[in-house]
Design a protein around this motif. Structure first.
Motif, short mmCIF file in Angstrom:
data_model
loop_
_atom_site.label_atom_id
_atom_site.label_comp_id
_atom_site.label_asym_id
_atom_site.label_seq_id
_atom_site.Cartn_x
_atom_site.Cartn_y
_atom_site.Cartn_z
N MET A 1 0.85 -1.21 0.00
CA MET A 1 0.00 0.00 0.00
C MET A 1 0.87 1.24 0.00
N LEU A 2 0.54 2.24 -0.79
CA LEU A 2 1.29 3.48 -0.81
C LEU A 2 1.20 4.15 0.55
N GLU A 3 2.32 4.74 0.98
CA GLU A 3 2.35 5.35 2.30
C GLU A 3 1.32 6.46 2.44
N GLY A 4 1.15 7.27 1.38
CA GLY A 4 0.17 8.35 1.43
C GLY A 4 -1.24 7.84 1.64
N ALA A 5 -1.58 6.76 0.95
CA ALA A 5 -2.92 6.18 1.09
C ALA A 5 -3.12 5.61 2.49
N ARG A 6 -2.07 4.99 3.02
CA ARG A 6 -2.16 4.43 4.38
C ARG A 6 -2.41 5.53 5.41
N ILE A 7 -1.67 6.62 5.31
CA ILE A 7 -1.83 7.73 6.24
C ILE A 7 -3.22 8.35 6.11
N ALA A 8 -3.71 8.44 4.89
CA ALA A 8 -5.06 8.97 4.66
C ALA A 8 -6.10 8.13 5.40
N LYS A 9 -5.92 6.83 5.38
CA LYS A 9 -6.86 5.95 6.09
C LYS A 9 -6.71 6.10 7.60
N TYR A 10 -5.48 6.26 8.08
CA TYR A 10 -5.28 6.50 9.51
C TYR A 10 -6.01 7.76 9.95
N ARG A 11 -5.92 8.80 9.15
CA ARG A 11 -6.59 10.06 9.48
C ARG A 11 -8.10 9.90 9.50
N PHE A 12 -8.60 9.14 8.55
CA PHE A 12 -10.05 8.89 8.50
C PHE A 12 -10.51 8.17 9.77
N ILE A 13 -9.77 7.18 10.20
CA ILE A 13 -10.13 6.43 11.42
C ILE A 13 -10.06 7.34 12.64
N GLN A 14 -9.02 8.15 12.74
CA GLN A 14 -8.89 9.06 13.87
C GLN A 14 -10.05 10.03 13.93
N LYS A 15 -10.50 10.45 12.77
CA LYS A 15 -11.60 11.41 12.68
C LYS A 15 -12.92 10.82 13.19
N HIS A 16 -13.11 9.53 13.00
CA HIS A 16 -14.40 8.90 13.34
C HIS A 16 -14.31 7.92 14.50
N ALA A 17 -13.21 7.99 15.27
CA ALA A 17 -13.00 7.02 16.34
C ALA A 17 -14.05 7.10 17.44
N GLU A 18 -14.68 8.26 17.59
CA GLU A 18 -15.70 8.40 18.63
C GLU A 18 -17.07 7.90 18.16
N ILE A 19 -17.18 7.59 16.88
CA ILE A 19 -18.46 7.15 16.33
C ILE A 19 -18.48 5.66 16.05
N TYR A 20 -17.36 5.15 15.48
CA TYR A 20 -17.30 3.75 15.09
C TYR A 20 -16.09 3.06 15.73
N PRO A 21 -16.17 1.77 16.00
CA PRO A 21 -15.04 1.03 16.59
C PRO A 21 -13.82 1.07 15.68
N VAL A 22 -12.66 1.31 16.27
CA VAL A 22 -11.43 1.42 15.50
C VAL A 22 -11.13 0.13 14.76
N ARG A 23 -11.29 -1.00 15.43
CA ARG A 23 -10.97 -2.28 14.79
C ARG A 23 -11.88 -2.56 13.58
N LEU A 24 -13.13 -2.15 13.70
CA LEU A 24 -14.06 -2.33 12.58
C LEU A 24 -13.63 -1.49 11.39
N MET A 25 -13.28 -0.22 11.63
CA MET A 25 -12.85 0.65 10.54
C MET A 25 -11.55 0.14 9.91
N CYS A 26 -10.64 -0.37 10.74
CA CYS A 26 -9.39 -0.93 10.21
C CYS A 26 -9.68 -2.11 9.29
N LYS A 27 -10.63 -2.94 9.71
CA LYS A 27 -10.99 -4.10 8.90
C LYS A 27 -11.60 -3.68 7.57
N VAL A 28 -12.50 -2.69 7.62
CA VAL A 28 -13.15 -2.22 6.40
C VAL A 28 -12.14 -1.60 5.45
#
Length: 241
Positions: A1-28
């Protein structure tokens, strides 16, 4: 996976961590929870944080006015909203994001598309309630910042379960992006005819191809009023930083 794309996904998870489970978002999103938590420990500079906020605000104004605003008008609109910046900085960030004002040419009235074509009534009217699953979905597009440009993420959420039923990503914010996300959701959930799908009035959702795709699956379209985020509050809470 490109590093930029990976970081983008990390940011997305951090943004929504209070709404959805982190492990679920990582899996998706197909990434490791361990990698996410290791990334989270790293500190971002205030400058980087401020730039992300400004980029998101620019994209929001750009979407609200359907790409018609260039950097001077976007900068003015941001100032009206209390986010003070210069047109030159907005222009630089728009270039980085890959946004450009849509040129307008006056057309002959003969054969011109009727004003408001593709815009549907607001059937939801802020009543975000459903008695069973797959009777009301809401959709929107957000973005994941990369080192050079963005990935755009289209999602649909089932109002009954608050579950992300379909999503798609692309480097371009096109009608195909929202169609792919919808078809993925249909493939997973198999909703019955009469499903209401509520979105904003973006050009992706008012396109003929998108609306024909939904109609072919028996879905009913609903749209928010222009520039009113509360008309799609469920999706705004999902995409808001």
């Amino acid at each position: 996976m490109l590093e930029g794309a990976r970081i983008a996904k990390y940011r997305f998870i951090q943004k929504h961590a209070e709404i959805y489970p982190v492990r679920l978002m990582c899996k998706v999103l197909g990434i490791s929870p361990k990698g996410y938590y290791e990334w989270k420990k790293r500190r971002k500079s205030q400058r980087a944080i401020d730039q992300e906020i400004l980029e998101e605000a620019i994209l929001q104004v750009y979407k609200e006015f359907k790409g018609r605003y260039g950097s001077p008008r976007i900068a003015l609109e941001l100032c009206k909203r209390g986010l003070f910046t210069s047109k030159n900085r907005v222009a630089r960030l728009m270039q980085r994001i890959g946004l450009a004002a849509v040129s307008y040419r006056k057309r002959s009235r003969i054969g011109r598309k009727p004003k408001g074509s593709g815009i549907m009534d607001n059937l939801v009217k802020r009543a975000f309630e459903a008695k069973t699953k797959n009777t009301l979905w809401v959709g929107d597009i957000t973005y994941l910042p990369l080192q050079h440009g963005f990935l755009y993420l289209a999602t649909y959420i089932d109002v009954f379960s608050r579950k992300v039923v379909g999503w798609a990503m692309s480097t371009r914010m096109t009608e195909q992006l929202v169609i792919d996300a919808f078809l993925q959701a249909v493939g997973r959930e198999r909703p019955s005819a009469g499903l209401i799908v509520h979105t904003d009035r973006g050009s992706q959702y008012t396109s003929r191809r998108y609306q024909s795709t939904l109609a072919a699956h028996g879905a009913i379209l609903s749209m928010s009023r222009l520039g009113d985020p509360y008309d799609n509050a469920v999706m705004e809470s999902f995409t808001k930083r």
